[in-house]
Design an enzyme around this catalytic site. Sequence first.
Site, PDB file in Angstrom:
ATOM      1  N   GLY A 237       5.904   9.159   3.354  1.00 33.02           N
ATOM      2  CA  GLY A 237       4.962   8.914   2.263  1.00 33.02           C
ATOM      3  C   GLY A 237       4.873   9.998   1.202  1.00 33.02           C
ATOM      4  CD  GLU A 279       8.591   7.384  10.809  1.00 27.53           C
ATOM      5  OE1 GLU A 279       9.061   6.900  11.827  1.00 27.53           O
ATOM      6  OE2 GLU A 279       7.654   6.871  10.176  1.00 27.53           O
ATOM      7  N   PRO A 280      10.268  10.932   6.021  1.00 29.23           N
ATOM      8  CG  PRO A 280      11.180  12.899   5.165  1.00 29.23           C
ATOM      9  CD  PRO A 280      10.750  12.251   6.441  1.00 29.23           C
ATOM     10  NE  ARG A 319       8.688   1.571  -6.071  1.00 28.65           N
ATOM     11  CZ  ARG A 319       7.860   2.354  -6.698  1.00 28.65           C
ATOM     12  NH1 ARG A 319       8.159   2.760  -7.923  1.00 28.65           N
ATOM     13  NH2 ARG A 319       6.744   2.760  -6.159  1.00 28.65           N
ATOM     14  CB  CYS A 350      12.808 -17.038 -16.826  1.00 28.48           C
ATOM     15  SG  CYS A 350      13.292 -17.967 -18.225  1.00 28.48           S
TER      16      CYS A 350
HETATM   17  N1  LLP Z   1       7.571   5.449   7.883  1.00 26.37           N
HETATM   18  C1  LLP Z   1       7.016   4.240   7.938  1.00 26.37           C
HETATM   19  C2  LLP Z   1       6.541   3.713   9.195  1.00 26.37           C
HETATM   20  C3  LLP Z   1       6.901   3.467   6.755  1.00 26.37           C
HETATM   21  O1  LLP Z   1       6.334   2.284   6.822  1.00 26.37           O
HETATM   22  C4  LLP Z   1       7.410   3.989   5.543  1.00 26.37           C
HETATM   23  C5  LLP Z   1       7.322   3.209   4.323  1.00 26.37           C
HETATM   24  C6  LLP Z   1       7.996   5.266   5.551  1.00 26.37           C
HETATM   25  C7  LLP Z   1       8.053   5.966   6.738  1.00 26.37           C
HETATM   26  C8  LLP Z   1       8.588   5.894   4.329  1.00 26.37           C
HETATM   27  O2  LLP Z   1       7.730   5.996   3.267  1.00 26.37           O
HETATM   28  P1  LLP Z   1       8.184   6.860   1.992  1.00 26.37           P
HETATM   29  O3  LLP Z   1       8.393   8.273   2.489  1.00 26.37           O
HETATM   30  O4  LLP Z   1       9.442   6.306   1.467  1.00 26.37           O
HETATM   31  O5  LLP Z   1       7.067   6.743   1.058  1.00 26.37           O
HETATM   32  N2  LLP Z   1       8.275  -0.574  -1.461  1.00 26.37           N
HETATM   33  C9  LLP Z   1       7.235   0.404  -1.670  1.00 26.37           C
HETATM   34  C10 LLP Z   1       7.150   1.386  -0.540  1.00 26.37           C
HETATM   35  C11 LLP Z   1       6.912   0.751   0.797  1.00 26.37           C
HETATM   36  C12 LLP Z   1       6.914   1.762   1.883  1.00 26.37           C
HETATM   37  C13 LLP Z   1       6.848   1.124   3.212  1.00 26.37           C
HETATM   38  N3  LLP Z   1       6.876   2.019   4.292  1.00 26.37           N
HETATM   39  C14 LLP Z   1       7.493   1.109  -2.995  1.00 26.37           C
HETATM   40  O6  LLP Z   1       8.447   0.773  -3.664  1.00 26.37           O
HETATM   41  O7  LLP Z   1       6.730   1.978  -3.392  1.00 26.37           O
END
Ligand code: LLP
Length: 420
Positions: A237, A279-280, A319, A350
């Site tokens: 996140g 988990e990035p 997005r 469209c």
């Molecule tokens: N771990 C878990 C369990 C998750 O569900 C996610 C993201 C991550 C790690 C990684 O998150 P990140 O570090 O990439 O923020 N489609 C959306 C983002 C959905 C994220 C879902 N889970 C967007 O485009 O902003």
Amino acid sequence: MGNLVFEGCDTVELAKKYGTPLYVISEDYIVDRCREIREDFLDKYEKTMAVYASKAFLIKEMARIIKREGLGMDVVSGGELYTAIQVDFPMDKIVFHGNNKSLYEIEMAIKNDVGRIVVDNITELDLIERTASKYNKISSVLFRITPGVDAHTHKYIQTGQVDSKFGIPLNEDIINIAVKKAINLDHVKLLGFHFHIGSQLYENRGYILAIRKIAYLMKQLKEQLGFITKELNTGGGYGIQYSGDESRKPIKYFTDAIMSELENECKKSGFERPLVIIEPGRWIVGEAGITLYTIGSIKEIPGVRTYVGVDGGMPDNPRPSLYEAKYEGIIANKVGEKLINTVTIAGKCCESGDILIQDLKVPKIESGDVLAVFSTGAYNYSMASNYNRLPKPAVVMVSQGEYRLMVKRETYEDIMRNEL
Ligand code: LLP
């Protein structure tokens, strides 16, 4: 004045060679982020693990890079797991997520000995026990907990609040029953817990609050059931820079806070700190990507705005329409020219909502110019669709002045290949 150069490669040349829209991904950027994670987290703290959230961007080459850089990988589907298997990704470094894993996916995970399955709900626990027993295996699992922390981000990418489709609510009674059940199963080994509070976060406070809550849970479970938490997965996140936001923070801004809070909590309660997983996804790959488009139509509505049409849009980058995400862009063949106009970049679907950028400052533009949009490395290619039957763009990887085509542009035939 000139062309935009990205990792030593002329982007206008790339657009000419491979056509547009085109995803261009910097391998160097990804490698730098992986190294930062190693130096400032994995090497700094014992009992740690970093897994790349592959949903952000996954092709075989990405899995190979992550493997080479020594990180693990988080997968959320059979398709992502299949990609990992195709490049001989070490299965003990796979974390398997998902709020509704199918029996087929659970079998795939267990047969391939994935390191950890993150159990999202109790229904799934039974499925894992039965499947592991069938294959005579013992499956290591974590329970996904929704810690009840509201992250400050778009509500579609918040996940840690109580009202969420993900995870088991942080309610003592519910969790006690789940843990009791898990520790009595023969083919499941409960290692600990997982939480993911949301995505695109700039503050470490949410992680600290979640850790406090989970540490309390760990203490209760030890006292009441004698259960010792061996692992804690704190999710991903970490935010990146799109347009007008803060810049990406160093990994240690998040991980130092996570580690110090957890160390403190463990010390207070007198137990050993569990192994910590991060988990990035976006943080590793988001700023590594740009998308190149060719400008076509230019429509000026006097006194209102000028719409500039590009040859992609919501199918290659959903997005802006999904999350009102804001992007920055530049006219790649006119870098350094004076910005004299403000225009709206419209996709070619469209759909009135298919707007990529509102109010972008540009030099004098004309049809045929190349637009580069920044920070499209995460959740663009991986979320791309064929809406309006637009073929998915090609993916080119760049590194130190060299480029290589990693994914070919789809053809119309590709779009129809499964039709009978
Ligand atoms: N771990 C878990 C369990 C998750 O569900 C996610 C993201 C991550 C790690 C990684 O998150 P990140 O570090 O990439 O923020 N489609 C959306 C983002 C959905 C994220 C879902 N889970 C967007 O485009 O902003």
